[in-house]
Design a protein around this motif. Structure first.
Motif, PDB file in Angstrom:
ATOM      1  N   GLY A 158       0.801  -1.218   0.000  1.00 17.90           N
ATOM      2  CA  GLY A 158       0.000   0.000   0.000  1.00 17.90           C
ATOM      3  C   GLY A 158       0.833   1.267   0.000  1.00 17.90           C
ATOM      4  O   GLY A 158       2.066   1.244  -0.041  1.00 17.90           O
ATOM      5  N   ALA A 159       0.142   2.367   0.016  1.00 12.99           N
ATOM      6  CA  ALA A 159       0.755   3.682   0.172  1.00 12.99           C
ATOM      7  C   ALA A 159       0.079   4.370   1.349  1.00 12.99           C
ATOM      8  O   ALA A 159      -1.078   4.084   1.670  1.00 12.99           O
ATOM      9  CB  ALA A 159       0.601   4.509  -1.106  1.00 12.99           C
ATOM     10  N   ASP A 160       0.804   5.279   1.972  1.00 15.73           N
ATOM     11  CA  ASP A 160       0.301   5.913   3.185  1.00 15.73           C
ATOM     12  C   ASP A 160      -0.589   7.103   2.819  1.00 15.73           C
ATOM     13  O   ASP A 160      -0.226   8.264   3.037  1.00 15.73           O
ATOM     14  CB  ASP A 160       1.481   6.360   4.040  1.00 15.73           C
ATOM     15  N   PHE A 161      -1.756   6.808   2.255  1.00 16.97           N
ATOM     16  CA  PHE A 161      -2.658   7.861   1.809  1.00 16.97           C
ATOM     17  C   PHE A 161      -3.314   8.597   2.968  1.00 16.97           C
ATOM     18  O   PHE A 161      -3.711   9.758   2.822  1.00 16.97           O
ATOM     19  CB  PHE A 161      -3.731   7.274   0.891  1.00 16.97           C
ATOM     20  N   THR A 162      -3.435   7.927   4.109  1.00 16.64           N
ATOM     21  CA  THR A 162      -4.006   8.610   5.269  1.00 16.64           C
ATOM     22  C   THR A 162      -3.129   9.786   5.671  1.00 16.64           C
ATOM     23  O   THR A 162      -3.632  10.875   5.989  1.00 16.64           O
ATOM     24  CB  THR A 162      -4.166   7.637   6.444  1.00 16.64           C
ATOM     25  N   THR A 163      -1.821   9.589   5.630  1.00 22.51           N
ATOM     26  CA  THR A 163      -0.907  10.686   5.948  1.00 22.51           C
ATOM     27  C   THR A 163      -0.990  11.790   4.901  1.00 22.51           C
ATOM     28  O   THR A 163      -0.903  12.978   5.224  1.00 22.51           O
ATOM     29  CB  THR A 163       0.530  10.164   6.078  1.00 22.51           C
ATOM     30  N   ASP A 164      -1.159  11.413   3.617  1.00 24.98           N
ATOM     31  CA  ASP A 164      -1.376  12.441   2.587  1.00 24.98           C
ATOM     32  C   ASP A 164      -2.578  13.296   2.963  1.00 24.98           C
ATOM     33  O   ASP A 164      -2.533  14.531   2.877  1.00 24.98           O
ATOM     34  CB  ASP A 164      -1.621  11.794   1.223  1.00 24.98           C
ATOM     35  N   GLY A 165      -3.675  12.642   3.359  1.00 22.02           N
ATOM     36  CA  GLY A 165      -4.873  13.376   3.741  1.00 22.02           C
ATOM     37  C   GLY A 165      -4.636  14.283   4.940  1.00 22.02           C
ATOM     38  O   GLY A 165      -5.129  15.421   4.983  1.00 22.02           O
ATOM     39  N   LYS A 166      -3.883  13.800   5.906  1.00 23.05           N
ATOM     40  CA  LYS A 166      -3.561  14.630   7.073  1.00 23.05           C
ATOM     41  C   LYS A 166      -2.715  15.830   6.669  1.00 23.05           C
ATOM     42  O   LYS A 166      -2.930  16.949   7.155  1.00 23.05           O
ATOM     43  CB  LYS A 166      -2.826  13.800   8.123  1.00 23.05           C
ATOM     44  N   ASN A 167      -1.734  15.593   5.781  1.00 25.95           N
ATOM     45  CA  ASN A 167      -0.894  16.706   5.323  1.00 25.95           C
ATOM     46  C   ASN A 167      -1.724  17.757   4.597  1.00 25.95           C
ATOM     47  O   ASN A 167      -1.551  18.966   4.800  1.00 25.95           O
ATOM     48  CB  ASN A 167       0.202  16.185   4.405  1.00 25.95           C
ATOM     49  N   TRP A 168      -2.648  17.294   3.754  1.00 24.74           N
ATOM     50  CA  TRP A 168      -3.530  18.231   3.058  1.00 24.74           C
ATOM     51  C   TRP A 168      -4.427  18.968   4.051  1.00 24.74           C
ATOM     52  O   TRP A 168      -4.628  20.184   3.946  1.00 24.74           O
ATOM     53  CB  TRP A 168      -4.392  17.489   2.035  1.00 24.74           C
ATOM     54  N   GLY A 169      -4.987  18.206   5.007  1.00 29.18           N
ATOM     55  CA  GLY A 169      -5.866  18.819   5.994  1.00 29.18           C
ATOM     56  C   GLY A 169      -5.151  19.869   6.826  1.00 29.18           C
ATOM     57  O   GLY A 169      -5.702  20.950   7.090  1.00 29.18           O
ATOM     58  N   ASN A 170      -3.928  19.580   7.246  1.00 29.32           N
ATOM     59  CA  ASN A 170      -3.165  20.550   8.034  1.00 29.32           C
ATOM     60  C   ASN A 170      -2.864  21.808   7.233  1.00 29.32           C
ATOM     61  O   ASN A 170      -2.896  22.924   7.762  1.00 29.32           O
ATOM     62  CB  ASN A 170      -1.864  19.914   8.536  1.00 29.32           C
ATOM     63  N   TRP A 171      -2.554  21.635   5.945  1.00 39.91           N
ATOM     64  CA  TRP A 171      -2.293  22.794   5.095  1.00 39.91           C
ATOM     65  C   TRP A 171      -3.553  23.633   4.952  1.00 39.91           C
ATOM     66  O   TRP A 171      -3.513  24.869   5.045  1.00 39.91           O
ATOM     67  CB  TRP A 171      -1.797  22.340   3.719  1.00 39.91           C
ATOM     68  N   ILE A 172      -4.696  22.980   4.741  1.00 42.04           N
ATOM     69  CA  ILE A 172      -5.971  23.700   4.618  1.00 42.04           C
ATOM     70  C   ILE A 172      -6.288  24.453   5.910  1.00 42.04           C
ATOM     71  O   ILE A 172      -6.687  25.628   5.897  1.00 42.04           O
ATOM     72  CB  ILE A 172      -7.110  22.722   4.264  1.00 42.04           C
ATOM     73  N   LYS A 173      -6.095  23.799   7.038  1.00 46.46           N
ATOM     74  CA  LYS A 173      -6.393  24.412   8.336  1.00 46.46           C
ATOM     75  C   LYS A 173      -5.520  25.643   8.579  1.00 46.46           C
ATOM     76  O   LYS A 173      -5.989  26.658   9.115  1.00 46.46           O
ATOM     77  CB  LYS A 173      -6.178  23.380   9.444  1.00 46.46           C
ATOM     78  N   THR A 174      -4.259  25.558   8.158  1.00 44.13           N
ATOM     79  CA  THR A 174      -3.339  26.675   8.341  1.00 44.13           C
ATOM     80  C   THR A 174      -3.641  27.831   7.391  1.00 44.13           C
ATOM     81  O   THR A 174      -3.606  29.005   7.790  1.00 44.13           O
ATOM     82  CB  THR A 174      -1.884  26.206   8.123  1.00 44.13           C
ATOM     83  N   ASN A 175      -3.959  27.509   6.149  1.00 41.78           N
ATOM     84  CA  ASN A 175      -4.094  28.545   5.133  1.00 41.78           C
ATOM     85  C   ASN A 175      -5.528  29.020   4.928  1.00 41.78           C
ATOM     86  O   ASN A 175      -5.737  30.063   4.284  1.00 41.78           O
ATOM     87  CB  ASN A 175      -3.518  28.036   3.817  1.00 41.78           C
ATOM     88  N   LEU A 176      -6.509  28.283   5.425  1.00 44.94           N
ATOM     89  CA  LEU A 176      -7.903  28.717   5.418  1.00 44.94           C
ATOM     90  C   LEU A 176      -8.459  28.603   6.845  1.00 44.94           C
ATOM     91  O   LEU A 176      -9.340  27.784   7.131  1.00 44.94           O
ATOM     92  CB  LEU A 176      -8.743  27.863   4.463  1.00 44.94           C
ATOM     93  N   PRO A 177      -7.933  29.404   7.768  1.00 47.65           N
ATOM     94  CA  PRO A 177      -8.314  29.260   9.179  1.00 47.65           C
ATOM     95  C   PRO A 177      -9.790  29.566   9.450  1.00 47.65           C
ATOM     96  O   PRO A 177     -10.321  29.121  10.472  1.00 47.65           O
ATOM     97  CB  PRO A 177      -7.398  30.266   9.889  1.00 47.65           C
ATOM     98  N   ASP A 178     -10.434  30.303   8.555  1.00 43.53           N
ATOM     99  CA  ASP A 178     -11.840  30.636   8.761  1.00 43.53           C
ATOM    100  C   ASP A 178     -12.786  29.612   8.140  1.00 43.53           C
ATOM    101  O   ASP A 178     -14.003  29.801   8.124  1.00 43.53           O
ATOM    102  CB  ASP A 178     -12.136  32.024   8.160  1.00 43.53           C
ATOM    103  N   GLY A 179     -12.225  28.510   7.618  1.00 43.76           N
ATOM    104  CA  GLY A 179     -13.039  27.472   7.019  1.00 43.76           C
ATOM    105  C   GLY A 179     -13.262  27.700   5.533  1.00 43.76           C
ATOM    106  O   GLY A 179     -12.683  28.617   4.929  1.00 43.76           O
ATOM    107  N   GLY A 180     -14.108  26.871   4.922  1.00 43.43           N
ATOM    108  CA  GLY A 180     -14.384  27.028   3.506  1.00 43.43           C
ATOM    109  C   GLY A 180     -14.988  25.776   2.905  1.00 43.43           C
ATOM    110  O   GLY A 180     -15.128  24.736   3.566  1.00 43.43           O
ATOM    111  N   ASN A 181     -15.377  25.893   1.652  1.00 45.13           N
ATOM    112  CA  ASN A 181     -15.958  24.784   0.904  1.00 45.13           C
ATOM    113  C   ASN A 181     -14.865  23.984   0.216  1.00 45.13           C
ATOM    114  O   ASN A 181     -14.037  24.544  -0.525  1.00 45.13           O
ATOM    115  CB  ASN A 181     -16.939  25.310  -0.139  1.00 45.13           C
ATOM    116  N   ILE A 182     -14.872  22.674   0.446  1.00 40.37           N
ATOM    117  CA  ILE A 182     -13.839  21.779  -0.066  1.00 40.37           C
ATOM    118  C   ILE A 182     -14.432  20.875  -1.141  1.00 40.37           C
ATOM    119  O   ILE A 182     -15.420  20.175  -0.893  1.00 40.37           O
ATOM    120  CB  ILE A 182     -13.250  20.912   1.065  1.00 40.37           C
ATOM    121  N   LEU A 183     -13.834  20.883  -2.320  1.00 37.89           N
ATOM    122  CA  LEU A 183     -14.227  19.981  -3.400  1.00 37.89           C
ATOM    123  C   LEU A 183     -13.143  18.920  -3.535  1.00 37.89           C
ATOM    124  O   LEU A 183     -11.986  19.240  -3.826  1.00 37.89           O
ATOM    125  CB  LEU A 183     -14.374  20.751  -4.713  1.00 37.89           C
TER     126      LEU A 183
END
Length: 368
Positions: A158-183
């Protein structure tokens, strides 16, 4: 974008070259090397054992440049072991029944080891199990087909896709601190890669101010043409898209200009890398104030670990110590860490600068 004819030519070339090698032996690979210990061929990697084998590499869908480079990476890895005396390739062309038939056909030919990208997920499990029960070392990779190691197939790499998702989520949380619509855009419906990525994101983006819109994920089969169709429809449907998450970033390039046509800025994008995407970002960031980009390595080299495991198991070599491919973060337009957004305008867009294969070798491959 290279088409299937290029993949077919590549596979034919590989098979033709392999026929010049020595014949394969009639081993029973599933009974060999049950532990990590093994015997290596002198001058070869530790995973290359002395037993002669035939190995087949099978894609559920081979019709984009990512698969072309990945297929070549698999072929390159096989060349490191002289015990693999014949190497064959098959492209399921996005047809689950053909992908199943490809497995059955290689088993009937007497292939000793199979490395399989099971795009259709659990629909592929009976064919994988049948190959394994027939004594073939069977190694699905990247997309989880269900089942268990040692019961339904030799091992899933396998590949560690869960960590990819966490990395993306952390970036979103840092750069869109007020929230937003995710596609969120991914491949075939129900694929395990998207499931793990979404799981990882949701462990980080726990606040209701982060809202997923559309089907989660939107289904594209990782096909650039279908991705363009889906994203264009979503741009028309949703007046507010704050961030796009995609696990095949280059497929978005053809559709992103639709934002400008609608008088909207391209939103933030978290995804996997590709030269075409990096160059598109550099060319369009000034005119799109909301356009920020973060990528993880696109993972072409996941196939190398799968090949290493299958060859080790079948030839009696030393098994790799890890069964999970870990793709690192690659680019961040905001922090520049671990690198700024990269672009090689002197080379084709359909290459992946995070891959082990050199950019120049990838470019040469695409010309074939």
């Amino acid at each position: 974008m290279k088409r299937r004819s290029t993949l077919t030519l590549l596979a034919t070339t590989i098979v033709a070259a392999s026929l010049a090698l020595a014949g394969c032996s009639s081993t029973t690979p599933n009974s060999a090397t049950s532990s990590g210990a093994g015997t290596s061929v002198a001058g070869a990697p530790s995973w290359c054992g002395p037993k002669k084998i035939t190995l087949g590499l099978l894609d559920g869908f081979g019709g984009n440049s990512w698969r072309l480079v990945t297929t070549a990476a698999g072929a390159d890895e096989v060349k490191k072991c002289s015990s693999v005396t014949k190497y064959e390739y098959a492209d399921g062309q996005g047809d689950t029944q053909k992908a199943i038939s490809d497995i059955q056909g290689m088993v009937a030919k007497g292939v000793n080891a199979l490395v399989v990208f099971p795009d259709a997920g659990q629909a592929m499990l009976p064919a994988l199990r049948s190959a394994y029960k027939a004594g073939v070392v069977t190694v699905p990779y990247r997309v989880f087909p269900g089942g268990k190691d040692g019961v339904d197939y030799t091992a899933w790499i396998g590949a560690d896709f869960t960590t990819d998702g966490k990395n993306w989520g952390n970036w979103i949380k840092t750069n869109l601190p007020d929230g937003g619509n995710i596609l969120f855009i991914s491949g075939p419906k129900g694929n395990s890669q998207a499931t793990d990525e979404l799981k990882g994101m949701k462990t980080v983006l726990t606040d209701a101010k982060y809202k997923y819109i559309g089907e989660t994920p939107e289904v594209t089969n990782w096909d650039p043409a279908l991705t363009q169709q889906v994203l264009t429809a979503d741009i028309a449907k949703y007046p507010k898209i704050d961030v796009i998450v995609s696990d095949f970033g280059p497929s978005l390039v053809g559709a992103l200009p639709a934002f400008a046509k609608g008088g909207r800025s391209i939103p933030s994008l978290v995804t996997s890398d590709g030269n075409s995407l990096g160059c598109f970002y550099q060319d369009n960031t000034a005119a799109n104030p909301d356009f920020k980009l973060m990528t993880v390595a696109t993972g072409n080299d996941n196939v190398r670990l799968a090949v290493d495991y299958a060859v080790a198991k079948a030839t009696g070599g030393k098994l790799p110590s890890d069964k999970v491919f870990k793709a690192p973060a690659f680019e961040d337009s905001v922090t520049g860490t671990p690198s700024k957004v990269q672009c090689r305008k002197d080379l084709p867009g359909d290459i992946y600068l995070s891959a082990k294969m050199s950019p120049e070798d990838q470019a040469a491959l695409l010309k074939k």
